[in-house]
Design a protein around this motif. Structure first.
Motif, PDB file in Angstrom:
ATOM      1  N   GLY A  16      -9.317  21.090  42.718  1.00 13.87           N
ATOM      2  CA  GLY A  16      -9.416  21.725  41.419  1.00 13.87           C
ATOM      3  C   GLY A  16     -10.691  21.243  40.752  1.00 13.87           C
ATOM      4  N   LEU A  17     -11.428  22.146  40.141  1.00 11.91           N
ATOM      5  CA  LEU A  17     -12.670  21.813  39.458  1.00 11.91           C
ATOM      6  C   LEU A  17     -12.425  21.920  37.957  1.00 11.91           C
ATOM      7  CD1 LEU A  17     -15.039  23.885  41.763  1.00 11.91           C
ATOM      8  CD2 LEU A  17     -14.479  21.462  41.929  1.00 11.91           C
ATOM      9  N   TYR A  18     -12.705  20.849  37.253  1.00 11.76           N
ATOM     10  CA  TYR A  18     -12.395  20.734  35.837  1.00 11.76           C
ATOM     11  C   TYR A  18     -13.671  20.617  35.008  1.00 11.76           C
ATOM     12  CZ  TYR A  18      -7.565  19.814  37.222  1.00 11.76           C
ATOM     13  OH  TYR A  18      -6.309  19.927  37.741  1.00 11.76           O
ATOM     14  N   ILE A  19     -13.539  20.863  33.707  1.00 12.57           N
ATOM     15  CA  ILE A  19     -14.636  20.604  32.772  1.00 12.57           C
ATOM     16  C   ILE A  19     -14.160  19.568  31.761  1.00 12.57           C
ATOM     17  CG2 ILE A  19     -15.754  22.838  33.065  1.00 12.57           C
ATOM     18  CD1 ILE A  19     -14.498  23.675  30.361  1.00 12.57           C
ATOM     19  N   GLU A  20     -15.141  18.933  31.084  1.00  6.04           N
ATOM     20  CA  GLU A  20     -14.849  17.891  30.098  1.00  6.04           C
ATOM     21  C   GLU A  20     -14.177  18.496  28.875  1.00  6.04           C
ATOM     22  OE1 GLU A  20     -15.365  14.586  30.097  1.00  6.04           O
ATOM     23  OE2 GLU A  20     -16.845  14.263  31.658  1.00  6.04           O
ATOM     24  N   GLU A  21     -12.945  18.190  28.701  1.00  9.87           N
ATOM     25  CA  GLU A  21     -12.171  18.478  27.497  1.00  9.87           C
ATOM     26  C   GLU A  21     -11.129  17.391  27.420  1.00  9.87           C
ATOM     27  OE1 GLU A  21     -10.639  22.464  27.332  1.00  9.87           O
ATOM     28  OE2 GLU A  21     -12.613  23.313  26.955  1.00  9.87           O
ATOM     29  N   ARG A  54      -9.929  20.342  31.657  1.00  8.96           N
ATOM     30  CA  ARG A  54      -9.333  21.660  31.880  1.00  8.96           C
ATOM     31  C   ARG A  54      -9.759  22.233  33.218  1.00  8.96           C
ATOM     32  NH1 ARG A  54     -11.113  26.891  29.884  1.00  8.96           N
ATOM     33  NH2 ARG A  54     -12.731  25.785  28.725  1.00  8.96           N
ATOM     34  N   LEU A  55      -8.774  22.724  33.992  1.00  8.48           N
ATOM     35  CA  LEU A  55      -9.023  23.366  35.278  1.00  8.48           C
ATOM     36  C   LEU A  55      -9.718  24.704  35.048  1.00  8.48           C
ATOM     37  CD1 LEU A  55      -8.513  23.448  38.392  1.00  8.48           C
ATOM     38  CD2 LEU A  55      -6.414  24.705  37.864  1.00  8.48           C
ATOM     39  N   VAL A  84     -14.749  20.546  48.497  1.00  5.95           N
ATOM     40  CA  VAL A  84     -15.735  19.468  48.405  1.00  5.95           C
ATOM     41  C   VAL A  84     -16.416  19.324  49.757  1.00  5.95           C
ATOM     42  CG1 VAL A  84     -16.018  16.982  48.092  1.00  5.95           C
ATOM     43  CG2 VAL A  84     -14.428  18.241  46.644  1.00  5.95           C
ATOM     44  N   TYR A  85     -17.733  19.136  49.733  1.00  7.72           N
ATOM     45  CA  TYR A  85     -18.509  18.914  50.946  1.00  7.72           C
ATOM     46  C   TYR A  85     -19.173  17.557  50.832  1.00  7.72           C
ATOM     47  CZ  TYR A  85     -17.494  23.655  52.192  1.00  7.72           C
ATOM     48  OH  TYR A  85     -16.816  24.803  52.529  1.00  7.72           O
ATOM     49  N   LEU A  99     -14.587  14.974  37.617  1.00 11.92           N
ATOM     50  CA  LEU A  99     -13.969  16.228  37.187  1.00 11.92           C
ATOM     51  C   LEU A  99     -13.445  17.051  38.360  1.00 11.92           C
ATOM     52  CD1 LEU A  99     -16.513  17.264  34.416  1.00 11.92           C
ATOM     53  CD2 LEU A  99     -14.222  16.287  34.115  1.00 11.92           C
ATOM     54  N   ILE A 100     -13.212  16.368  39.482  1.00 13.72           N
ATOM     55  CA  ILE A 100     -12.677  17.022  40.679  1.00 13.72           C
ATOM     56  C   ILE A 100     -11.340  16.372  41.028  1.00 13.72           C
ATOM     57  CG2 ILE A 100     -13.028  17.458  43.144  1.00 13.72           C
ATOM     58  CD1 ILE A 100     -16.040  17.368  42.563  1.00 13.72           C
ATOM     59  N   LYS A 101     -10.353  17.209  41.244  1.00 16.28           N
ATOM     60  CA  LYS A 101      -9.019  16.716  41.577  1.00 16.28           C
ATOM     61  C   LYS A 101      -8.584  17.365  42.888  1.00 16.28           C
ATOM     62  CE  LYS A 101      -4.454  16.315  39.474  1.00 16.28           C
ATOM     63  NZ  LYS A 101      -3.656  16.656  38.285  1.00 16.28           N
ATOM     64  N   HIS A 102      -8.372  16.531  43.913  1.00 15.70           N
ATOM     65  CA  HIS A 102      -7.898  17.054  45.197  1.00 15.70           C
ATOM     66  C   HIS A 102      -6.490  17.600  45.018  1.00 15.70           C
ATOM     67  CE1 HIS A 102     -11.123  15.751  47.879  1.00 15.70           C
ATOM     68  NE2 HIS A 102     -11.264  14.751  47.045  1.00 15.70           N
ATOM     69  N   LEU A 103      -6.254  18.792  45.485  1.00 17.57           N
ATOM     70  CA  LEU A 103      -4.940  19.399  45.347  1.00 17.57           C
ATOM     71  C   LEU A 103      -3.900  18.707  46.214  1.00 17.57           C
ATOM     72  CD1 LEU A 103      -5.929  23.173  45.223  1.00 17.57           C
ATOM     73  CD2 LEU A 103      -5.557  21.581  43.335  1.00 17.57           C
ATOM     74  N   SER A 104      -4.313  18.213  47.370  1.00 15.33           N
ATOM     75  CA  SER A 104      -3.361  17.560  48.272  1.00 15.33           C
ATOM     76  C   SER A 104      -2.985  16.162  47.804  1.00 15.33           C
ATOM     77  CB  SER A 104      -3.931  17.490  49.683  1.00 15.33           C
ATOM     78  OG  SER A 104      -5.124  16.735  49.675  1.00 15.33           O
ATOM     79  N   GLU A 105      -3.885  15.501  47.081  1.00 16.13           N
ATOM     80  CA  GLU A 105      -3.631  14.118  46.689  1.00 16.13           C
ATOM     81  C   GLU A 105      -3.169  13.981  45.244  1.00 16.13           C
ATOM     82  OE1 GLU A 105      -7.152  11.906  47.469  1.00 16.13           O
ATOM     83  OE2 GLU A 105      -7.280  12.624  49.526  1.00 16.13           O
ATOM     84  N   GLN A 106      -3.457  14.985  44.411  1.00 14.31           N
ATOM     85  CA  GLN A 106      -3.111  14.955  43.000  1.00 14.31           C
ATOM     86  C   GLN A 106      -3.709  13.766  42.263  1.00 14.31           C
ATOM     87  OE1 GLN A 106      -1.556  17.568  41.456  1.00 14.31           O
ATOM     88  NE2 GLN A 106      -1.843  18.486  43.448  1.00 14.31           N
ATOM     89  N   ILE A 107      -4.886  13.321  42.703  1.00 13.86           N
ATOM     90  CA  ILE A 107      -5.614  12.283  41.991  1.00 13.86           C
ATOM     91  C   ILE A 107      -7.058  12.735  41.846  1.00 13.86           C
ATOM     92  CG2 ILE A 107      -4.176  10.361  42.752  1.00 13.86           C
ATOM     93  CD1 ILE A 107      -6.342   9.692  44.799  1.00 13.86           C
ATOM     94  N   PHE A 108      -7.769  12.192  40.882  1.00 11.11           N
ATOM     95  CA  PHE A 108      -9.168  12.552  40.717  1.00 11.11           C
ATOM     96  C   PHE A 108     -10.003  11.963  41.835  1.00 11.11           C
ATOM     97  CE2 PHE A 108      -9.693  15.069  37.039  1.00 11.11           C
ATOM     98  CZ  PHE A 108      -8.557  14.828  36.257  1.00 11.11           C
ATOM     99  N   TYR A 109     -11.014  12.689  42.226  1.00  9.10           N
ATOM    100  CA  TYR A 109     -11.907  12.315  43.307  1.00  9.10           C
ATOM    101  C   TYR A 109     -12.817  11.177  42.861  1.00  9.10           C
ATOM    102  CZ  TYR A 109     -15.694  12.755  46.628  1.00  9.10           C
ATOM    103  OH  TYR A 109     -16.648  12.505  47.583  1.00  9.10           O
ATOM    104  N   CYS A 110     -12.907  10.162  43.666  1.00 10.46           N
ATOM    105  CA  CYS A 110     -13.816   9.032  43.383  1.00 10.46           C
ATOM    106  C   CYS A 110     -14.446   8.593  44.687  1.00 10.46           C
ATOM    107  CB  CYS A 110     -13.046   7.850  42.800  1.00 10.46           C
ATOM    108  SG  CYS A 110     -12.262   8.191  41.239  1.00 10.46           S
ATOM    109  N   HIS A 111     -15.681   8.090  44.612  1.00  5.76           N
ATOM    110  CA  HIS A 111     -16.349   7.556  45.811  1.00  5.76           C
ATOM    111  C   HIS A 111     -15.819   6.175  46.068  1.00  5.76           C
ATOM    112  CE1 HIS A 111     -19.201  10.573  46.976  1.00  5.76           C
ATOM    113  NE2 HIS A 111     -19.490  10.772  45.712  1.00  5.76           N
TER     114      HIS A 111
END
Length: 127
Positions: free
Chosen positions: A44-49, A53-54, A60-61, A115-127
């Motif tokens: 899911g791709l979100y914006i700052e609010e 907000r989705l 993701v690549y 601002l990216i949330k993996h749908l399979s993991e339900q957590i925000f993406y982090c390096h």
């Protein structure tokens, strides 16, 4: 020419050519994942609010460092937008040609990692 012992090369056959692949990193998945097979990370791709907000769904690549000839920053990742949820929402990393989510369908672009949330993991993406 053949009387002098020289032969012309055979004419190439004309027909359908093989699929062309872009050699520019902004259009090639560096991990070799095929977007049609679902191998890359659906997110899911979100914006700052408050709360974020989705606005779109995409993939993701990871491993890419450049998108549209622009170097990705440490807090950005390359994504491919597959489904628009809010066409009028601004994208977090705009470029000259693209400012709104509605302009991003099937396009590679940079997105902020927080601002990216993996749908399979339900957590925000982090390096």
């Amino acid at each position: 020419m053949q009387s002098q012992g020289l032969a012309l090369p055979p004419e190439p056959e004309v027909g359908p050519s093989a699929a062309r692949v872009s050699t520019k990193e902004s259009c090639v998945d560096p991990l070799g994942k095929d977007r049609d097979t679902g191998d890359s990370d659906k997110c899911g791709l979100y914006i700052e609010e408050n709360p974020p907000r989705l606005v779109a769904l995409g993939r993701v690549y990871e491993g890419s460092t450049i998108v549209h000839n622009i170097l990705l920053l440490h807090d950005q990742v390359k994504v491919d937008v597959e489904e628009v949820k809010d066409a009028d929402a601004p994208i977090p990393v705009p470029i000259d040609e693209v400012n709104l989510v509605g302009q991003t369908l099937n396009t590679f672009l940079a997105w902020l990692t927080h601002l990216i949330k993996h749908l399979s993991e339900q957590i925000f993406y982090c390096h």
